[in-house]
Write a protein that holds these residues in place. Structure first.
Motif, PDB file in Angstrom:
ATOM      1  N   GLU A 150       0.659  -1.256   0.161  1.00 35.72           N
ATOM      2  CA  GLU A 150       0.173   0.063   0.335  1.00 35.72           C
ATOM      3  C   GLU A 150       0.658   1.424   0.230  1.00 35.72           C
ATOM      4  N   GLU A 151       1.983   1.043   0.739  1.00 35.40           N
ATOM      5  CA  GLU A 151       2.313   1.971   0.451  1.00 35.40           C
ATOM      6  C   GLU A 151       3.275   2.528  -0.820  1.00 35.40           C
ATOM      7  N   ALA A 152       4.004   1.878  -1.682  1.00 28.85           N
ATOM      8  CA  ALA A 152       4.524   1.603  -2.499  1.00 28.85           C
ATOM      9  C   ALA A 152       3.917   2.186  -3.344  1.00 28.85           C
ATOM     10  N   PRO A 153       4.886   3.821  -4.211  1.00 32.12           N
ATOM     11  CA  PRO A 153       3.726   4.691  -4.697  1.00 32.12           C
ATOM     12  C   PRO A 153       2.813   3.890  -6.057  1.00 32.12           C
ATOM     13  N   SER A 154       3.843   2.619  -6.661  1.00 28.52           N
ATOM     14  CA  SER A 154       3.115   2.131  -7.718  1.00 28.52           C
ATOM     15  C   SER A 154       1.753   1.060  -7.319  1.00 28.52           C
ATOM     16  N   HIS A 155       1.470   1.279  -6.093  1.00 25.26           N
ATOM     17  CA  HIS A 155       0.370  -0.355  -5.900  1.00 25.26           C
ATOM     18  C   HIS A 155      -1.079   0.246  -6.893  1.00 25.26           C
ATOM     19  N   ASP A 156      -1.655  -1.010  -7.044  1.00 21.51           N
ATOM     20  CA  ASP A 156      -2.239  -0.822  -7.884  1.00 21.51           C
ATOM     21  C   ASP A 156      -3.599  -1.136  -6.974  1.00 21.51           C
ATOM     22  N   LYS A 157      -4.622   0.041  -6.703  1.00 22.80           N
ATOM     23  CA  LYS A 157      -5.795  -0.236  -5.959  1.00 22.80           C
ATOM     24  C   LYS A 157      -6.599  -0.630  -6.061  1.00 22.80           C
ATOM     25  N   VAL A 158      -7.424  -1.574  -7.028  1.00 20.60           N
ATOM     26  CA  VAL A 158      -7.846  -2.742  -7.702  1.00 20.60           C
ATOM     27  C   VAL A 158      -7.199  -3.918  -6.685  1.00 20.60           C
ATOM     28  N   LEU A 159      -6.332  -4.352  -7.087  1.00 21.83           N
ATOM     29  CA  LEU A 159      -5.462  -5.021  -6.516  1.00 21.83           C
ATOM     30  C   LEU A 159      -5.665  -5.414  -4.886  1.00 21.83           C
ATOM     31  N   LEU A 160      -5.143  -4.515  -4.531  1.00 18.27           N
ATOM     32  CA  LEU A 160      -5.034  -4.281  -3.158  1.00 18.27           C
ATOM     33  C   LEU A 160      -6.224  -4.424  -2.742  1.00 18.27           C
ATOM     34  N   ASN A 161      -7.426  -3.853  -3.029  1.00 21.22           N
ATOM     35  CA  ASN A 161      -8.896  -3.777  -2.451  1.00 21.22           C
ATOM     36  C   ASN A 161      -8.945  -5.076  -2.479  1.00 21.22           C
ATOM     37  N   PHE A 162      -8.936  -5.839  -3.360  1.00 23.44           N
ATOM     38  CA  PHE A 162      -9.371  -7.637  -3.646  1.00 23.44           C
ATOM     39  C   PHE A 162      -8.227  -8.497  -2.512  1.00 23.44           C
ATOM     40  N   ALA A 163      -7.030  -7.922  -2.499  1.00 29.52           N
ATOM     41  CA  ALA A 163      -6.474  -8.165  -1.772  1.00 29.52           C
ATOM     42  C   ALA A 163      -6.691  -8.638  -0.311  1.00 29.52           C
ATOM     43  N   LYS A 164      -7.307  -6.932   0.481  1.00 28.81           N
ATOM     44  CA  LYS A 164      -8.175  -6.676   1.421  1.00 28.81           C
ATOM     45  C   LYS A 164      -9.106  -7.597   2.100  1.00 28.81           C
ATOM     46  N   LEU A 165      -9.747  -7.886   0.727  1.00 28.32           N
ATOM     47  CA  LEU A 165     -11.656  -8.909   0.970  1.00 28.32           C
ATOM     48  C   LEU A 165     -11.425  -9.684   1.015  1.00 28.32           C
ATOM     49  N   ASP A 166     -10.380 -10.418   0.749  1.00 22.77           N
ATOM     50  CA  ASP A 166      -9.975 -12.199   0.333  1.00 22.77           C
ATOM     51  C   ASP A 166      -9.200 -11.926   1.742  1.00 22.77           C
ATOM     52  N   PHE A 167      -8.539 -11.224   2.013  1.00 24.93           N
ATOM     53  CA  PHE A 167      -7.765 -11.600   3.637  1.00 24.93           C
ATOM     54  C   PHE A 167      -8.693 -11.747   4.775  1.00 24.93           C
ATOM     55  N   ASN A 168      -9.905 -10.823   4.493  1.00 27.07           N
ATOM     56  CA  ASN A 168     -10.924 -10.608   5.105  1.00 27.07           C
ATOM     57  C   ASN A 168     -11.981 -11.602   5.348  1.00 27.07           C
ATOM     58  N   VAL A 169     -12.748 -12.215   4.331  1.00 23.56           N
ATOM     59  CA  VAL A 169     -13.166 -13.528   4.135  1.00 23.56           C
ATOM     60  C   VAL A 169     -12.271 -14.268   4.714  1.00 23.56           C
ATOM     61  N   LEU A 170     -11.453 -14.793   4.033  1.00 22.37           N
ATOM     62  CA  LEU A 170     -10.772 -15.421   5.369  1.00 22.37           C
ATOM     63  C   LEU A 170     -10.226 -16.065   6.746  1.00 22.37           C
ATOM     64  N   GLN A 171     -10.440 -14.687   6.844  1.00 18.16           N
ATOM     65  CA  GLN A 171      -9.880 -14.685   8.345  1.00 18.16           C
ATOM     66  C   GLN A 171     -11.099 -15.017   9.022  1.00 18.16           C
ATOM     67  N   LYS A 172     -12.399 -14.536   8.487  1.00 19.65           N
ATOM     68  CA  LYS A 172     -13.923 -14.895   9.035  1.00 19.65           C
ATOM     69  C   LYS A 172     -13.887 -16.288   9.112  1.00 19.65           C
ATOM     70  N   SER A 173     -13.593 -16.976   7.959  1.00 15.95           N
ATOM     71  CA  SER A 173     -13.617 -17.854   7.806  1.00 15.95           C
ATOM     72  C   SER A 173     -12.844 -19.035   8.681  1.00 15.95           C
ATOM     73  N   TYR A 174     -11.716 -18.666   9.409  1.00 17.64           N
ATOM     74  CA  TYR A 174     -10.985 -19.135  10.695  1.00 17.64           C
ATOM     75  C   TYR A 174     -11.774 -19.217  11.527  1.00 17.64           C
ATOM     76  N   GLN A 175     -12.085 -18.071  11.584  1.00 20.36           N
ATOM     77  CA  GLN A 175     -12.595 -17.625  13.060  1.00 20.36           C
ATOM     78  C   GLN A 175     -14.225 -18.640  13.268  1.00 20.36           C
ATOM     79  N   LYS A 176     -14.820 -18.996  12.302  1.00 17.67           N
ATOM     80  CA  LYS A 176     -15.512 -19.283  12.081  1.00 17.67           C
ATOM     81  C   LYS A 176     -15.398 -20.967  12.414  1.00 17.67           C
TER      82      LYS A 176
END
Length: 181
Positions: free
Chosen positions: A5-31
């Motif tokens: 995210e701090e890299a100036p050349s980051h792709d915002k769409v890719l970063l948003n998908f990565a965060k969504l995927d992380f949150n979905v997986l985390q919720k799954s593991y918590q379940k």
């Protein structure tokens, strides 16, 4: 993700998908941890086996480390329960039980016969009941023919028999103050 995210050349769409995927997986593991915790509470093992260590969240990391892919959720859940059951058994043989009680528990587990624990304290009955429930879950989860389910259960019984016998030997060594070489 924070470095990306701090890299100036980051792709915002890719970063948003990565965060969504992380949150979905985390919720799954918590379940998954929640399901194992509910199993523990439903069996009232913390009450019936008060000397036992309750380590559901900690023990979840073992199957998680083996395979974190979402499709192995059932494997992680079952192995977490089995690991917690094994921890309770370890505590029973190492710390709590007398040789006479442990011999009866060993026979009950090896022969899959609850009559051996009928005269024992409630903690051993709870341990045996938890094992029966785990057996039922293993049988239910094996999505194969009845013939193959019986083979699976035979292997589980054989492995469990060797496992429990090892604890019995260890308990006898402890009582005799024997230190193996």
């Amino acid at each position: 993700m924070s470095f990306y995210e701090e890299a100036p050349s980051h792709d915002k769409v890719l970063l948003n998908f990565a965060k969504l995927d992380f949150n979905v997986l985390q919720k799954s593991y918590q379940k998954e941890v929640g399901i194992a915790t509910k199993w523990w509470k439903k069996l009232e093992l913390a009450i019936k086996v008060p000397y036992g260590r309750e380590r559901i969240a900690e023990l979840y990391f073992f199957p998680y480390a083996m395979n974190s892919e979402p499709k192995y959720s059932t494997f992680r859940g079952l192995l977490t329960k089995v690991s917690e059951w094994m921890t309770i058994v370890d505590d029973s043989y190492d710390v709590y039980g007398t040789i006479e009680e442990l011999e009866l528990l060993t026979q009950a587990i090896q022969r899959s016969d609850i009559s051996y624990v009928a005269s024992l304290p409630e903690c051993y009955k709870a341990i045996f009941s938890a094992l029966v429930e785990l057996y039922d879950e293993i049988i239910e989860l094996s999505a194969v023919t009845d013939e193959k389910s019986n083979v699976v259960l035979q292997f589980v019984n054989q492995a469990l028999s060797h496992y429990i016998q090892g604890y019995m030997v260890e308990a006898k060594w402890y009582q005799e103050s024997f230190i193996p070489t």
